[in-house]
Design a protein around this motif. Sequence first.
Motif, PDB file in Angstrom:
ATOM      1  N   GLN A  86     -36.028   2.167 -14.743  1.00  0.00           N
ATOM      2  CA  GLN A  86     -35.534   3.535 -14.626  1.00  0.00           C
ATOM      3  C   GLN A  86     -34.119   3.625 -14.062  1.00  0.00           C
ATOM      4  N   HIS A 142     -34.199   2.618 -22.168  1.00  0.00           N
ATOM      5  CA  HIS A 142     -33.049   3.520 -22.009  1.00  0.00           C
ATOM      6  C   HIS A 142     -31.796   2.921 -22.638  1.00  0.00           C
ATOM      7  N   GLU A 169     -37.449  10.193 -18.699  1.00  0.00           N
ATOM      8  CA  GLU A 169     -37.605   8.792 -19.081  1.00  0.00           C
ATOM      9  C   GLU A 169     -37.639   8.684 -20.604  1.00  0.00           C
ATOM     10  N   THR A 170     -36.952   7.702 -21.147  1.00  0.00           N
ATOM     11  CA  THR A 170     -36.962   7.460 -22.587  1.00  0.00           C
ATOM     12  C   THR A 170     -38.322   6.905 -22.994  1.00  0.00           C
ATOM     13  N   VAL A 194     -39.365  -0.282 -19.187  1.00  0.00           N
ATOM     14  CA  VAL A 194     -38.480   0.718 -18.601  1.00  0.00           C
ATOM     15  C   VAL A 194     -38.038   0.257 -17.217  1.00  0.00           C
TER      16      VAL A 194
END
Length: 193
Positions: free
Chosen positions: A102, A78, A113-114, A100
């Motif tokens: 989050q 992210h 989510e990226t 990740v």
Amino acid sequence: MQSLNIYLCGVGGQGIGLLCEILLRAADYAGYPAKAVDTHGLAQRGGCVISHIRLGAEAHSPLIPAGQADLVVGLERHEALRGIQAALRDGGTLIYYNTVLQPLAVRLGTAEETTEQDIEEACRLRGCTVHAVFRADLADPRMQNMVVLAEIDRLALVPNIGKEHILAAMDDLMEGAMLAENLALFKQAAGGG
């Protein structure tokens, strides 16, 4: 010497500050004029941490203007995407640790989510080079910064700064078990033992 703007981003507790300081001291050992600054936000609560490093004699301020980073170093997906959008120049380079952590909006279900594909697409649209780094056998996630640092060194993403400069900087900044563990991981990840 060539000028280079490096934008580092991650989440509190990932070691962005240490990574920045290692690169800054390595630049000093290499005789590279350098300026740097950290912005911590809510780092202790898992908030974003951003560091700016500007190398070269023409850098008069440590802050990188928006869209002028030659290299973005992300320690989380992210934050890497945010770094592309906020700082990376067209044609620049992104290196990120493919994990990740989050953000709250993702946990609450109000944001997506990226993904790796999101990052690849953002870089493709801007003509940027992207390097994803991941190590499945990494026992301590706080050491992801050393894996990324080793890849920065292996790929020579910061010209004129070599392994010897990085190792000297690490020796300045750490001691005891912390130094030994980080050195061992850096050398192993860089292919040096």
